[in-house]
Design a protein around this motif. Sequence first.
Motif, PDB file in Angstrom:
ATOM      1  N   GLY A  20      -6.464 -12.791  -5.396  1.00 38.18           N
ATOM      2  CA  GLY A  20      -5.373 -12.071  -4.732  1.00 38.18           C
ATOM      3  C   GLY A  20      -5.182 -10.658  -5.262  1.00 38.18           C
ATOM      4  N   GLY A  77     -10.567  -3.277  -2.837  1.00 41.50           N
ATOM      5  CA  GLY A  77     -10.002  -4.232  -1.885  1.00 41.50           C
ATOM      6  C   GLY A  77      -9.533  -5.487  -2.584  1.00 41.50           C
ATOM      7  N   PHE A  94      -7.869 -11.519 -10.826  1.00 42.43           N
ATOM      8  CA  PHE A  94      -7.299 -12.822 -10.469  1.00 42.43           C
ATOM      9  C   PHE A  94      -7.376 -12.921  -8.948  1.00 42.43           C
ATOM     10  CE2 PHE A  94      -3.837  -9.740 -10.895  1.00 42.43           C
ATOM     11  CZ  PHE A  94      -3.110  -9.882  -9.716  1.00 42.43           C
ATOM     12  N   ARG A 144       0.802  -1.217   0.000  1.00 43.71           N
ATOM     13  CA  ARG A 144       0.000   0.000   0.000  1.00 43.71           C
ATOM     14  C   ARG A 144       0.844   1.280   0.000  1.00 43.71           C
ATOM     15  NH1 ARG A 144      -5.545  -0.254   0.151  1.00 43.71           N
ATOM     16  NH2 ARG A 144      -6.134  -2.401   0.103  1.00 43.71           N
ATOM     17  N   ARG A 174      -0.550   4.196  -1.809  1.00 41.48           N
ATOM     18  CA  ARG A 174      -1.827   4.722  -1.335  1.00 41.48           C
ATOM     19  C   ARG A 174      -1.643   5.565  -0.080  1.00 41.48           C
ATOM     20  NH1 ARG A 174      -5.857  -0.322  -2.263  1.00 41.48           N
ATOM     21  NH2 ARG A 174      -4.996  -0.894  -4.260  1.00 41.48           N
ATOM     22  N   LEU A 197      -2.852  -7.297 -13.804  1.00 43.00           N
ATOM     23  CA  LEU A 197      -2.699  -8.362 -14.798  1.00 43.00           C
ATOM     24  C   LEU A 197      -2.136  -7.866 -16.143  1.00 43.00           C
ATOM     25  CD1 LEU A 197      -3.030 -11.383 -15.094  1.00 43.00           C
ATOM     26  CD2 LEU A 197      -5.421 -11.037 -15.709  1.00 43.00           C
ATOM     27  N   ASP A 231      -5.573  -6.877  -5.779  1.00 44.59           N
ATOM     28  CA  ASP A 231      -6.014  -5.797  -4.907  1.00 44.59           C
ATOM     29  C   ASP A 231      -6.578  -4.678  -5.779  1.00 44.59           C
ATOM     30  OD1 ASP A 231      -6.438  -4.066  -2.855  1.00 44.59           O
ATOM     31  OD2 ASP A 231      -4.372  -4.060  -2.110  1.00 44.59           O
ATOM     32  N   VAL A 232      -7.897  -4.551  -5.812  1.00 49.73           N
ATOM     33  CA  VAL A 232      -8.543  -3.551  -6.673  1.00 49.73           C
ATOM     34  C   VAL A 232      -8.267  -2.156  -6.110  1.00 49.73           C
ATOM     35  CG1 VAL A 232     -10.747  -2.703  -7.586  1.00 49.73           C
ATOM     36  CG2 VAL A 232     -10.372  -5.174  -7.303  1.00 49.73           C
ATOM     37  N   PRO A 233      -7.560  -1.317  -6.857  1.00 50.41           N
ATOM     38  CA  PRO A 233      -7.243   0.013  -6.325  1.00 50.41           C
ATOM     39  C   PRO A 233      -8.490   0.908  -6.320  1.00 50.41           C
ATOM     40  CG  PRO A 233      -6.347  -0.212  -8.543  1.00 50.41           C
ATOM     41  CD  PRO A 233      -6.995  -1.516  -8.198  1.00 50.41           C
ATOM     42  N   PRO A 234      -8.547   1.860  -5.421  1.00 50.59           N
ATOM     43  CA  PRO A 234      -9.753   2.688  -5.290  1.00 50.59           C
ATOM     44  C   PRO A 234      -9.783   3.907  -6.210  1.00 50.59           C
ATOM     45  CG  PRO A 234      -8.225   3.213  -3.542  1.00 50.59           C
ATOM     46  CD  PRO A 234      -7.567   2.157  -4.381  1.00 50.59           C
ATOM     47  N   TYR A 235      -8.774   4.073  -7.045  1.00 50.19           N
ATOM     48  CA  TYR A 235      -8.624   5.342  -7.770  1.00 50.19           C
ATOM     49  C   TYR A 235      -9.394   5.442  -9.074  1.00 50.19           C
ATOM     50  CZ  TYR A 235      -4.634   5.199  -4.670  1.00 50.19           C
ATOM     51  OH  TYR A 235      -3.847   5.071  -3.573  1.00 50.19           O
ATOM     52  N   ASP A 271       0.945  -4.151  -9.856  1.00 50.01           N
ATOM     53  CA  ASP A 271       0.738  -5.603  -9.761  1.00 50.01           C
ATOM     54  C   ASP A 271      -0.434  -6.089 -10.598  1.00 50.01           C
ATOM     55  OD1 ASP A 271       2.844  -5.971  -7.861  1.00 50.01           O
ATOM     56  OD2 ASP A 271       1.540  -5.059  -6.362  1.00 50.01           O
TER      57      ASP A 271
END
Lengths: 187, 456
Positions: B375, B353, B373, A93, A96, B40, B377-381, B38
């Motif tokens: 694991g 998340g 995929f 993170r 972020r 895909l 981590d979907v970014p919030p941006y 990270d």
Amino acid sequence: MSERLAADRSADHAAIDRLSSELLPALIAKLGATGLGELEVREGGWRVRLRRPTGGGSYNTRDRRPGDKDRSVRSSAQAAANPVGLTPVGPGRDDRNGREGTGSDIGRVVASSPAVGTFQPRADARAGTKVREGDRLGSVDMLGIPQEVVAPADGVVGASLVEPGDAVEYGQELILIEFATSAETEA
Amino acid sequence: MFRKVLIANRGEIAIRILRACRELGIETVVAYSTADRDSLPVQLADEAICIGPPDARRSYLLAPAVISAAMLTGCDAIHPGYGFLSEDEGFAEVVAAHDLTFIGPPAAILERFASKAGTRQLLGAHGLPTIPGSDGMLRDEMHALDEAERIGYPVLIKPSAGGGGKGMRMVRTGRELESALRVCRSEAKAAFGDDSLYLEKWLDENRHVEIQVAIDRYGHGVHLGDRDCSVQRRHQKILEEAPTPALSEAARADLAERALRAAIAAGYENVGTLEFLVDSVGSFFFIEINCRIQVEHPVTEMLTGIDLVATQIRIAAGEPLGFSQADVALRGHAIEFRINAEDPANGFRPGAGVVERYHAPGGPGVRVDSHLFSGYDVPPYYDSLLGKLIVWGPDRPSAIARSRVALDELVVDGLVTNVAIHQALLGNEAFLAGKMTTNLLDRVGSEAILAAAARA
């Protein structure tokens, strides 16, 4: 193992005595006062390095993941060696939290690239030069727009991780900034 | 043909472009922000290059960074995907000035179609009926009120730039118009950097039907049929299908042919989509042209078997289209479900998340375009699109039956998704009868549709 002269041995012992009785208490006090993570002192042939327990320094080791070391312009060979779906992705993170552009490590920090472009160091910021946080170390030319590379902390310019004119990506580590040794700090 | 293409986008569309490039024997470079390190597409690409921080204005929207990345990696073309810089004529112009090819219409053509009001005038002159609207951009509140009075309420406030429902409001009275104008201006300014607004007559029970065209540099073009995008939530499409159940086969062919003729006559080039509103009696009105590959393009690919992204790349490279209208066959029925990280039971609040478990459905006629995929981590941006499920069947009922199975099989654990609203829609009478209108979700309410599905 070579035969050492008695004179050398007694010089060593004298140096060790001096280190433990005079230098070390002074260094420990200095380390505590500066908030630095690590101090190294050379005295004759001897070298003493003091390091704070992890997390105690003002510069924390970045949460690096294996294989994350060099993602600059990855090759397909690397991609193949790191197959999709088999690499667990950690929290990672850093970005972020708003920290960006500055890699850090115990005992040194790294000035990183503010843009994707070609790197040019500043002629008067060569290795060994003392710099203060925010000093210009060079620039990255992004389509004719120069973006300043600045020292992320006070210290001494160390090794350059790229050559002048190299293509660099955003966030790529460019120049090491070593923390000043005690002798230099006192100078 | 190009040797190496920079993909200046992220998520599922970056992977879609990457696959098309590989098939054409083109090397790929994915340009990414630190938030997508990270992701895909970065893992799948031949090369990846970081262009900036998570804030899109300093990465995916920063033209000099994107072009610099393309030049440093030795690319000869840039594919902008959708959103971001995909319809930015200034960007396309700078790309060309650096001897790179913009994969899309050339800058001059983007500029010709940049203003929605101007485009309506242009295509209106080439024979397309247009919806009554304001005379140009709204100068001020007085002008807006006068124009709304002339057109007749209800009216839709629309921004000249962009899409995706931002800066858009339907108003029924002068008072509503006054208060909505300010909001729309600031939304449009924030989203597109341009706060020009105009008005359009609002048709209460309307359908959104669009025509896909592909036109090469030499003026040869085909249409690839229509898509019905009437299922929307606050002007954002969530489900698209083809062919539209709103029009007869003859009416669909007529609309598609007229759209293609007008686009060719107006000098359009490359793949594009002409959007229409269709009213309750089947009259159609041209609203705008999208000069990019669209999110819902797979619906058309399922019906025609034509790779639209590859076609787009070939046209940008200067190749002739290579097929004619007679070669285009539209087979069966296809439905696309946009899988978003949004909670339909909670006002469609977007989420982010870690995807703890991911399973994509399969089987005949089932396609999933996604960058997910386990694991990840979907970014919030960025936008909340996680992927698209596209289902084909020989006819609409069989496509719907197959869609139910596929939606039930899809697993995205760790995030709340909008799958429940899709499942509920497949049980909704208006949808099953093919009678959904653009106001279905907002008028009937997503809650009511979800609740009805829970009772069933």
